[in-house]
Every structure is written in C-alpha cells, then in structure tokens.
Design an enzyme around this catalytic site. Sequence first.
Site, PDB file in Angstrom:
ATOM      1  N   SER A 140      27.383 -47.494 -38.250  1.00  0.00           N
ATOM      2  CA  SER A 140      27.609 -48.367 -39.170  1.00  0.00           C
ATOM      3  C   SER A 140      28.988 -48.225 -39.568  1.00  0.00           C
ATOM      4  O   SER A 140      29.762 -47.084 -39.688  1.00  0.00           O
ATOM      5  CB  SER A 140      26.527 -48.004 -40.570  1.00  0.00           C
ATOM      6  OG  SER A 140      26.942 -48.719 -41.590  1.00  0.00           O
ATOM      7  N   TYR A 156      23.431 -40.924 -45.461  1.00  0.00           N
ATOM      8  CA  TYR A 156      23.489 -41.662 -44.196  1.00  0.00           C
ATOM      9  C   TYR A 156      24.893 -42.218 -43.809  1.00  0.00           C
ATOM     10  O   TYR A 156      25.221 -42.015 -42.713  1.00  0.00           O
ATOM     11  CB  TYR A 156      22.868 -43.288 -44.880  1.00  0.00           C
ATOM     12  CG  TYR A 156      22.955 -44.502 -43.870  1.00  0.00           C
ATOM     13  CD1 TYR A 156      22.066 -44.455 -42.727  1.00  0.00           C
ATOM     14  CD2 TYR A 156      23.821 -45.224 -43.886  1.00  0.00           C
ATOM     15  CE1 TYR A 156      22.012 -45.220 -41.870  1.00  0.00           C
ATOM     16  CE2 TYR A 156      23.767 -46.193 -42.920  1.00  0.00           C
ATOM     17  CZ  TYR A 156      23.171 -46.295 -41.904  1.00  0.00           C
ATOM     18  OH  TYR A 156      23.087 -47.425 -40.948  1.00  0.00           O
TER      19      TYR A 156
END
Length: 234
Positions: A140, A156
């Site tokens: 990401s 995350y």
Amino acid sequence: MQHDGRTALVTGGARGIGLEIGRQLADRGLRVLVAARKPEAAEEACRAIGPAAVPLALDVTSARSVTEAVREARELTGGIDVLVNNAGVSLDGDLRPPYVDEDVLHATLDTNFTGAWRVAQAVVPGMVEAGYGRVVNVTSSYGSLALMDSGRRPAYRISKTALNALTRMLAAELSGTGVLVNAADPGWTRSGMGGSSAPRGPREGADTPVWLATLPEGDETTGGLFADRRPLAW
C-alpha cells in the site's frame, strides 16, 4: 483454458483482490493455487474461478502451515513459479501513533510482513533452482516512507513499510537468478478490507499485481513499487 505450465500461488486468494488476481491469472493460462486459512473458502473461490484453480489450506501466520502447504503444492503441481503475497489484515482502525495495542501490532505484522516472509522463504529456493520466478508483494502507498506522515492505521502502515523493505532486499539478493521481486499497490479497492465506498473495483485493483506476476521471460523489472503499472516512491 489450458494452463501454460506455470503455477501461481495466491495467498489470501479466497475473496476480494486475491480472488480477482487468481481469476485474472487463470484467464492468462496459469494454474492457480488459491490459498486461504479455511479450506471451504478456498474451495468456493476455486469454483468461481474455474478448472484452472486448485484450493490450498494455508495460514501465513503458522510456519508449520506454510511448510505443509508448500509441500502439498509441489506434490500437486511440480513447483511454484509465481507467488502473490496478498494475505493481509488491517486491525487498528482509527488508532493513531503512538497509541496502538501491542497485540494488534504483533498480529498485523505477523500476517502482513512475517507471513509474506514465511511464504517467500518456502517458495523462492525452488524458483532459483528453476531459474524463473515472479514474486509480487501486495502492499500500500500507506507504507511509503516518501509519503509517510501521521494518521490512521499505524500498525498497518508500518507492516507495509516492512514488506516494502523485504521486497527491495529480496530483489537485490536474487538479482540475476531469473526471479523478479516487486511490490504492487492495488489502490483503494472495494473489498472486505477496503470497504464498499472505495472508488475502484477488484478488477482494477488486481491489474498491477497480475501485470507484475506475468512479466515475460527476459524482463528485468525487479525491486520496484508500482501503482497502476507506474513506479511509486518508496
């Protein structure tokens, strides 16, 4: 469609982006090992993909599960040519640094980073021996140091930063072996993790991972982070 002799292993392959990656790889003629923690979920995904898909029970947070699954995969197919490390979790929601539950941090890292490392460690030696391999780590832009700031989901984001570092290190280590290692940011995609309000669907989210997973022989693209098939800053 008959597979072309290549076999792809897709972790977290039973739903969302992982399911779509498997579908697109099968459409390109690969045999696809759909890996999921729950065998019934993998089996259901395989029915959706078609005859080129094979279910595989695999929990990336368990070293024993990874070892046994990769052994089973080799017995079924003879070898794994493509690895898509797609399994991932996002557990810390609206928490912001430095306020993160340590259990959440450890669980996030264990799936998103250590889990990918476990599977690569089990699969990559066979690729090197064969002189061909494609490893795609689904990451990401949240993990990009160049774009890093404060914000939500710190566990995350850090897990994806670590995955990005592994991508670069592994790519450098395998330079010249025929094994290409890259990271793909699918973008904010409608899925169990991305939610229903995300602007793009799984087909669009799967495009860059599938592109990297099917780079042709002779291609030297390795050690990169890509979004929409374009380089992204680490």
